[in-house]
Design an enzyme around this catalytic site. Sequence first.
Site, PDB file in Angstrom:
ATOM      1  N   PHE A 261       0.820  -1.222   0.000  1.00 14.83           N
ATOM      2  CA  PHE A 261       0.000   0.000   0.000  1.00 14.83           C
ATOM      3  C   PHE A 261       0.854   1.272   0.000  1.00 14.83           C
ATOM      4  O   PHE A 261       1.884   1.345   0.671  1.00 14.83           O
ATOM      5  CB  PHE A 261      -0.833   0.036   1.286  1.00 14.83           C
ATOM      6  CG  PHE A 261      -2.265  -0.411   1.128  1.00 14.83           C
ATOM      7  CD1 PHE A 261      -2.837  -0.631  -0.112  1.00 14.83           C
ATOM      8  CD2 PHE A 261      -3.048  -0.609   2.245  1.00 14.83           C
ATOM      9  CE1 PHE A 261      -4.156  -1.044  -0.236  1.00 14.83           C
ATOM     10  CE2 PHE A 261      -4.369  -1.019   2.139  1.00 14.83           C
ATOM     11  CZ  PHE A 261      -4.917  -1.239   0.888  1.00 14.83           C
ATOM     12  N   GLU A 262       0.392   2.291  -0.725  1.00 12.98           N
ATOM     13  CA  GLU A 262       0.954   3.650  -0.662  1.00 12.98           C
ATOM     14  C   GLU A 262       2.475   3.669  -0.826  1.00 12.98           C
ATOM     15  O   GLU A 262       3.184   4.410  -0.159  1.00 12.98           O
ATOM     16  CB  GLU A 262       0.544   4.327   0.650  1.00 12.98           C
ATOM     17  CG  GLU A 262      -0.964   4.519   0.750  1.00 12.98           C
ATOM     18  CD  GLU A 262      -1.394   5.215   2.038  1.00 12.98           C
ATOM     19  OE1 GLU A 262      -0.535   5.846   2.677  1.00 12.98           O
ATOM     20  OE2 GLU A 262      -2.567   5.117   2.394  1.00 12.98           O
ATOM     21  N   GLY A 263       2.956   2.831  -1.722  1.00 11.85           N
ATOM     22  CA  GLY A 263       4.384   2.737  -1.982  1.00 11.85           C
ATOM     23  C   GLY A 263       4.946   1.466  -1.373  1.00 11.85           C
ATOM     24  O   GLY A 263       5.035   1.338  -0.158  1.00 11.85           O
TER      25      GLY A 263
END
Length: 650
Positions: free
Chosen positions: A428-430
Site C-alpha cells: 500500500f501507498e508505496g
Amino acid sequence: MSATSPTPRHQAKVSEKEARQVAEAAREQDWRKPSFAKELFLGRFRLDLIHPHPLPADEDAQRGEEFLAKLHDFCETKIDSARIERESKIPDETINGLKELGALGMKIDTKYGGLGLTQVYYNKSLALVGSASPAIGALLSAHQSIGVPQPLKQFGTQEQKDTFLPRCARTDISAFLLTEPDVGSDPARLATTAVPEGDGTYVLDGVKLWTTNGVVADLLVVMARVPKSDGHKGGITAFVVEAAAEGITVENRNAFMGLRGLENGVTRFHQVRVPAANRIGPEGAGLKIALTTLNTGRLSLPAMCVGAGKWCLKIAREWSAEREQWGRPVAFHEAVGSKISFIAATTFALEAVLDLSSQMADEDRNDIRIEAALAKLYGSEMSCLMADELVQIRGGRGFETAESLAARGERAVPAEQVLRDLRINRIFEGSTEIMHLLIAREAVDAHLSVAGDLIDPDKSLSDKAKAGAKAGGFYAKWLPKLVAGPGQLPRTYAEFAPKGHPDLSTHLRYVERSARKLARSTFYAMSRWQGRMETKQGFLGRIVDIGAELFAMSAACVRAELLRTTEPHGREAYQLADAFCRQSRIRVDELFDRLWTNTDDVDHKVVKGVIGGTYTWLEQGVVDPSGDGPWIADATPGPSKRENVHRPIR
C-alpha cells in the site's frame, strides 16, 4: 487466451530517463524547514529537533480524547469484525454509524463540519478503529488521508473547499484513483486522459485499478493526463469527480487475501465530462499533488500498524501466561519469551515513531517527508514480523481461523487474519522497494544538489567543472565533521541516564556514531559507483533500513524520557526503550556489514539466468494451477461492457 499470451499494450513506450524525469519533476525540490531524518542521513544527529518531545495543545488533546472515548464505545458495541470477515463487506449500518459519529471528518476543519482533530489524534483514532476492523481503518484512512479532503486542504480553491469538504465531513465517501492495470509506481506511463473541450470541461477516458473505496465512493480524486495543446500546459492533472457521473462504471469489486471488507475495485471512465472548476491545482501538477498529499497521508498506515502491535502484545501476554508446557507457562521458556520481548519493545518503538512524526506534522515546524516515509516503511515491515511471531506463539491455534476456534469451543482469536490483513501494508501507498528508493533519493539530495552534474552523462565538461568546484567546497567542510562527534564522549546525553533507570544515553551515542558512519558509507558509495549509484538498489535499501532503525531508536529514547517526566510508568518505558535499542543495534550492525558483504552481484547473474530461461529445468515436476488470461488486463479506453457494481451506502 493462455496465461503465457502476450499482454495488450496501449501506453506509449517511455524510456527510463523520461520516467525518471517525470518522477523528479514531481518531487518537492526545496527544504525550507529542518528535517531530523535528513540530517541523520547526512551524519548530523540533531537531537534538538525532537527533544524535548513536542506535545499537543491542551485544547487539541481534550477534543481528541473526547472523540476517542466515543469511538472506543462504538468499536466495542457497533463493529462486528467477524461479520465483516465472514461477509467480506462492511455493513451499511456500520458505515452510517461512523458518519453520525463524525468519523468521516476527523481531519476536516470544524468550519466545514468536521471534527478538526490533529494528526496525532487522527492517528490514534485509526489505530483504535483499525484494531476493531482493519477494513474500516482502511476505508477511513483512504477517505481522509489520500481522498478528496487532504489534496483540497493543501491545494484546493476556497470554492472547492466550500463545495466538497462539508460533504466529505459527514455524508460522502471519497477515493483516490492513480494506479492503472499497467501503471504502478511509474506514473510517466499514465494512460487515462483528460481532454479539454471548448466549453470549459475535460473529458476523461481510461481505466483505474485498485481503487480503494472506489466501489462505495461518492467522490473521486482522479489523476489523468491532459494532452498539451494551445492554451493548455498539459501533463498529469488531478480532478474531483462525482462517482455517479455518466460514463463511470465500477467493473469489478476486487477480493484479496486480507482486508476482506475492503471496497476496492476497477473503475472505467468513458467520455466522462468534468468541469474545469473541479480541477485541483494547475494542469501538470497532479503528480506533485499526489506525492505531497502522501507526505503526511502515509502516517495513517503506521497508525494501524501500531494498533495491530498493541493487539498482538495483548494476545501474546494473555495466551503465554495461560498455556503451559513442561510445567510452566510458555512465556517463561526463552524461545517464546524472546518473541514476546520483541513484540513489546517494537510496539513501543513504533508508537514512538508515529507520535513523534505526527506531532511534528501538527506543529509544521519540521519538514517530515522522510520521517513519514520511514514511519510507513518501518511500521509496515515490523508489524508483519510481530504478527508472524504471534502466530508462532499461538502454534496450531495461530494458523486456525477464529471461526474454527469458536466452533470447537475456544476463544475466537483471529491471529491468522491479522497476519493476512497486515501483509498489504508492505505494498500500500508505496511498496517497501519503492519506499527504499524514494527515501534514498531524499537522503542523498544534498549530495546531488552539489555534485549531481558530475555524474550526469548529459552535462558538458564546463558544467562538470563548475560542479566539481562546488562539490569540492561542500565536501571540504562536510567530510571532516564525520570523523569525530559527541557520540564518542562518555557523558554525552547524560539526561537520558537518570538514576534507577536503564541507561539510554549509551544508545543515543551509538545513534550519533552510526549516523556519521552511515554518511561516510553513502559518500564512499557515491564516489565508487557515481552515475551507477541509482542501480545499486540493494545497497540503497540497506542504507535506508539503517536510517529507519536509527530514527526508531531516537524516537523510542525521546518518548521514554517524556513518559518518565509525565507518566507513572516512566521506569517501564525506559525498560522497553532499552530493550528495543539493544535489539535494533544488532540489526544495524548486521546491515552495516551487509553494505559491503552481500550477494547482490551473484543475485543479478542468477536473475539474468532465470529470465533468460537458463533454469527452466528447475521448474519441472510441478503443475501450474493458475487460470488462463493475460498477465495484465486490457485497459483500452472505450465504453464498459460490464455491469456497474458501484454500491452507494444507503
